[in-house]
Design an enzyme around this catalytic site. Sequence first.
Site, mmCIF file in Angstrom:
data_model
loop_
_atom_site.group_PDB
_atom_site.id
_atom_site.type_symbol
_atom_site.label_atom_id
_atom_site.label_comp_id
_atom_site.label_asym_id
_atom_site.label_seq_id
_atom_site.Cartn_x
_atom_site.Cartn_y
_atom_site.Cartn_z
ATOM 1 N N ASP A 23 63.126 38.910 50.300
ATOM 2 C CA ASP A 23 63.110 40.144 49.522
ATOM 3 C C ASP A 23 63.711 41.351 50.253
ATOM 4 O O ASP A 23 64.523 42.058 49.685
ATOM 5 C CB ASP A 23 61.664 40.461 49.095
ATOM 6 C CG ASP A 23 61.600 41.617 48.110
ATOM 7 O OD1 ASP A 23 62.526 41.751 47.308
ATOM 8 O OD2 ASP A 23 60.630 42.381 48.151
ATOM 9 N N ARG A 82 42.394 54.926 56.942
ATOM 10 C CA ARG A 82 41.784 53.713 57.482
ATOM 11 C C ARG A 82 41.221 52.845 56.373
ATOM 12 O O ARG A 82 41.430 51.625 56.347
ATOM 13 C CB ARG A 82 40.675 54.089 58.479
ATOM 14 C CG ARG A 82 39.802 52.921 58.948
ATOM 15 C CD ARG A 82 40.597 51.777 59.534
ATOM 16 N NE ARG A 82 41.389 52.187 60.679
ATOM 17 C CZ ARG A 82 42.245 51.415 61.320
ATOM 18 N NH1 ARG A 82 42.466 50.173 60.866
ATOM 19 N NH2 ARG A 82 42.914 51.858 62.358
#
EC number: 1.17.99.6
Length: 381
Positions: free
Chosen positions: A134, A281
């Site tokens: 890709d 996070r």
Amino acid sequence: MDTRQLKQEIIEYSKEIGIDKIGFASADVFGELKERLKRQQSLKYQSGFEKGSNEERTEPERLLPGAQSILSIAIAYPSRMKDAPISTKEDRRGIFARASWGIDYHVVLRDRLEKLSAFINEKLPDSVNKVMVDTGELSDRAVAERAGIGFSGKNTSIITPEFGSFVYLGELITNIPFIPDDPVEDSCGDCRKCLDACPTGALVQGGQLNAQRCIAFLTQTKDFLPDEFRTKIGTRIYGCDTCQVVCPRNKKVDFHIHPEFEPENEIAKPKLKPMLRISNREFKDTFGHVSGSWRGKKPLQRNALIALGHYKDKTAVEEMIGVMNNDPRPVIRGTAAWALGKIGTEEAYEAIKTAMEKEQDEQVLYEMEKGLDFLKEPSAK
């Protein structure tokens, strides 16, 4: 070694390592593709995510000197989610496109292709291979079409006889001269369901896509989404499946062959409000393993705000006001103001007016004005 025998051994080994279909193509120049790329560029139809020059994208030998063949692989992924969570008035949900369900397919296909490359090198130590998935220069679809994996449909997807268009594609360029496979006959016929169903008219004609209007592309941009597309995007967080879902070749196609691609329902169809306050996070821990995370959280949060506006979710107003007032990113503040206007409550109206007094970014102020335009008569909402 006899390349006919090696080809058969590669086909058999590919099945052992979880490759659903493999085809062999010549490494000749993709002349027709080169001309098509030039047309797309002149029309400004490309997304900008494409890698490499037209020559690198159409001349395999530029990527691997001495290239003789290209091996194309296809791996099927599911088209239906089992026990899909329901979107409720209290907890509205968005949706990731099917190609972003489960583990990032780039990781999975690269692993399969690296194993294939190692197998070939073991059989033929002098062989030289280059793996791409890709993000490489070559067009996965052009290679797959030449290698007989499937035909290129009017929706610009490769449509396989066995798995429809719900397949991931990757390729391996090699200096081994394999006998190429025959292409698959185009079976779209007079059907134009994908063209008629495209929400934005991005499918200009059969086989031609204006990527700048494609929702799959638009959901990955990081700037303000143009107004004309905001109602079109609906509740999509990443990608768009419309042109595949309506395709008759995909009717009843749903393969659950690879556990890696099974959707994690709470991620594939996430609650929208928690996405507005997710930290970097938390985003990485929650969404980092899916392909839809590659552009970071900003586009997905912008899309989540648009989806909440689409739902007219009044339960999200307080949180969206907080985003409009406090988020450091202008695109997110401005989109929150626009979405608040779409939801249309008295509280939203007053919040936008108050926020405008301290906002200094011109684009955000413009979005706030749009929000107020939706709320000229808040009492009537």
